[in-house]
Scaffold this motif. Structure first.
Motif, PDB file in Angstrom:
ATOM      1  N   ASP A 106       0.828  -1.225   0.000  1.00  0.00           N
ATOM      2  CA  ASP A 106       0.000   0.000   0.000  1.00  0.00           C
ATOM      3  C   ASP A 106       0.857   1.267   0.000  1.00  0.00           C
ATOM      4  OD1 ASP A 106      -2.186  -1.591  -0.002  1.00  0.00           O
ATOM      5  OD2 ASP A 106      -2.638  -1.387   2.134  1.00  0.00           O
TER       6      ASP A 106
ATOM      7  N   LEU B  59       0.818   4.530  -2.409  1.00  0.00           N
ATOM      8  CA  LEU B  59       0.703   5.874  -1.822  1.00  0.00           C
ATOM      9  C   LEU B  59       1.853   6.762  -2.303  1.00  0.00           C
ATOM     10  CD1 LEU B  59      -0.818   7.760   0.143  1.00  0.00           C
ATOM     11  CD2 LEU B  59       0.641   6.884   1.985  1.00  0.00           C
TER      12      LEU B  59
ATOM     13  N   TYR C 190       1.091   7.976  -5.755  1.00  0.00           N
ATOM     14  CA  TYR C 190      -0.016   8.950  -5.720  1.00  0.00           C
ATOM     15  C   TYR C 190       0.470  10.315  -5.220  1.00  0.00           C
ATOM     16  CZ  TYR C 190      -4.384  11.152  -4.099  1.00  0.00           C
ATOM     17  OH  TYR C 190      -5.417  12.029  -3.869  1.00  0.00           O
TER      18      TYR C 190
ATOM     19  N   ASP D 224      -2.613   6.706   6.451  1.00  0.00           N
ATOM     20  CA  ASP D 224      -3.974   7.221   6.180  1.00  0.00           C
ATOM     21  C   ASP D 224      -4.039   8.742   6.319  1.00  0.00           C
ATOM     22  OD1 ASP D 224      -4.902   4.723   5.634  1.00  0.00           O
ATOM     23  OD2 ASP D 224      -5.855   4.386   7.589  1.00  0.00           O
TER      24      ASP D 224
ATOM     25  N   SER E 169      -2.556  10.103   3.201  1.00  0.00           N
ATOM     26  CA  SER E 169      -3.451   9.867   2.067  1.00  0.00           C
ATOM     27  C   SER E 169      -4.608  10.873   2.050  1.00  0.00           C
ATOM     28  CB  SER E 169      -3.985   8.432   2.144  1.00  0.00           C
ATOM     29  OG  SER E 169      -4.802   8.173   1.043  1.00  0.00           O
TER      30      SER E 169
END
Length: 388
Positions: A58, A62, A65, A124, A127
């Motif tokens: 993940d 990330l 992104y 998180d 993100s």
């Protein structure tokens, strides 16, 4: 100056300082292959092995992104600066310092990303933060681009050919017969090479044209703008026969209120654009900084997770930021592989293809190359892919 940096990590010897010194002596002090800096990663919460394996994948997504949004903000700032685009690089800062300095002196931001939180929670937080920047950028850029587009359209109408441009800036009240029950004045675009033909023959195009009522108002490279006065009832017939002779009648009604409104719209759009420019540039600079700092924190998270997966517990590794000497990249790779090849028998000779490791979670999965030490690239040139 190279814009590419590497972050690597290696297991701690007796002390992490010793790991750093050994590597620094071999690569920097003896051979001048690179500049090295300690990359400070705080004591993060490890969690379980299963959590780390899931998080490794993940974090790779990330990373991609966050970098994508960071570049997007940088490139849009370049667009907004327009003719000041050469000042773009000096506006791309992280925490009020230049990007190389921020990276080489990296300190974890405890306030934004509390290390008492789990690694998943920190990921998180980043993100959501980047998602917010992305959403705000879409809204702000759309509003500004619409304003810019409307202004450009009006400017084109002021500067284009007489066939298309706004005639309001060219005509005066005295060019028209106004408020007449029977007469009207038309504006006609005539190819320049046919100007004499117009002046000789316009009175014969239909009946009921006022003699000697045409005068040249304006000309450009290809066309002339004439007015002509005639009876309203023959206007449509005149337009038809004029077109047959390649004379184009432009639809235009002289109305002082509308002309003033048009000029006011241009002024208003220019004022709005100036008003929005400053706050938008400030927002882009602040959020570029936010996104870039978040990107380096993601890299730090990846180094931490990968190092624990590779080297095991207790946590004992040294992360090092490397600024490679452009001419010595291959030699630097060789020295690092000699130094750390023992960590992984399979790749003691150098990089192996990612296909060999594709089923091993947490071992650089998703990277194009794999090394016996933990390795990530950081490219700080955020506008290299922008259209200049």
């Amino acid at each position: 100056m190279m814009s590419e940096y590497w972050i690597i990590s290696a297991p701690g010897d007796k002390t992490c300082q010793q790991t750093y010194d050994t590597m620094n002596n071999l690569t920097s002090k003896q051979h001048n292959l690179c500049n090295n800096y300690k990359f400070h990663i705080p004591d993060l919460k490890v969690g379980t092995l299963d959590q780390l394996v899931g998080l490794s994948d993940d974090l790779g997504k990330l990373d991609t992104y966050v970098e994508q949004i960071t570049r997007k903000v940088a490139n849009y700032l370049g667009e907004v600066l327009e003719d000041q685009r050469d000042k773009l690089h000096e506006n791309l800062m992280a925490n009020n310092t230049e990007l190389p300095q921020y990276l080489t002196r990296f300190q974890w931001d405890m306030a934004k990303y509390p290390i008492k939180q789990s690694l998943r929670n920190i990921a998180d937080i980043i993100s959501k933060q980047i998602g917010q920047i992305d959403g705000d950028l879409k809204t702000k850029s759309q509003a500004y681009n619409n304003l810019k587009g409307n202004l450009q359209n009006l400017e084109k109408k002021k500067t284009g050919s007489l066939l298309t441009r706004n005639l309001a800036d060219l005509v005066k009240k005295e060019h028209f017969i106004l408020d007449s029950e029977y007469l009207t004045t038309l504006l006609v675009i005539v190819p320049k090479v046919m100007a004499n033909d117009w002046l000789t023959n316009y009175e014969k195009i239909t009946d009921m044209i006022v003699p000697r009522s045409s005068q040249l108002i304006q000309e450009d490279a290809d066309y002339c703008l004439f007015n002509v006065t005639l009876f309203k009832k023959v206007a449509e017939e005149f337009k038809l026969h004029a077109r047959e002779r390649k004379f184009i009648v432009r639809d235009f009604v002289y109305n002082e209120e509308e002309l003033a409104a048009g000029k006011n719209e241009m002024t208003k759009l220019m004022t709005d654009k100036k008003k929005q420019f400053g706050p938008l540039v400030r927002w882009l600079k602040v959020n570029f900084s936010e996104a870039f700092c978040a990107l380096i924190h993601v890299k730090a998270l990846r180094v931490f997770v990968e190092s624990v997966l590779r080297y095991g517990l207790p946590v004992n590794f040294q992360a090092i930021l490397i600024e490679p000497n452009k001419k010595s990249v291959k030699r630097l790779r060789d020295v690092l592989n000699q130094l750390y090849g023992h960590l992984d028998g399979a790749s003691a000779g150098g990089a192996v293809s990612s296909a060999d490791n594709v089923d091993i979670p947490g071992l650089g999965f998703g990277q194009s190359e794999y090394f016996p030490y933990v390795f990530y690239k950081v490219n700080i040139d955020m506008v290299e892919q922008a259209k200049v």
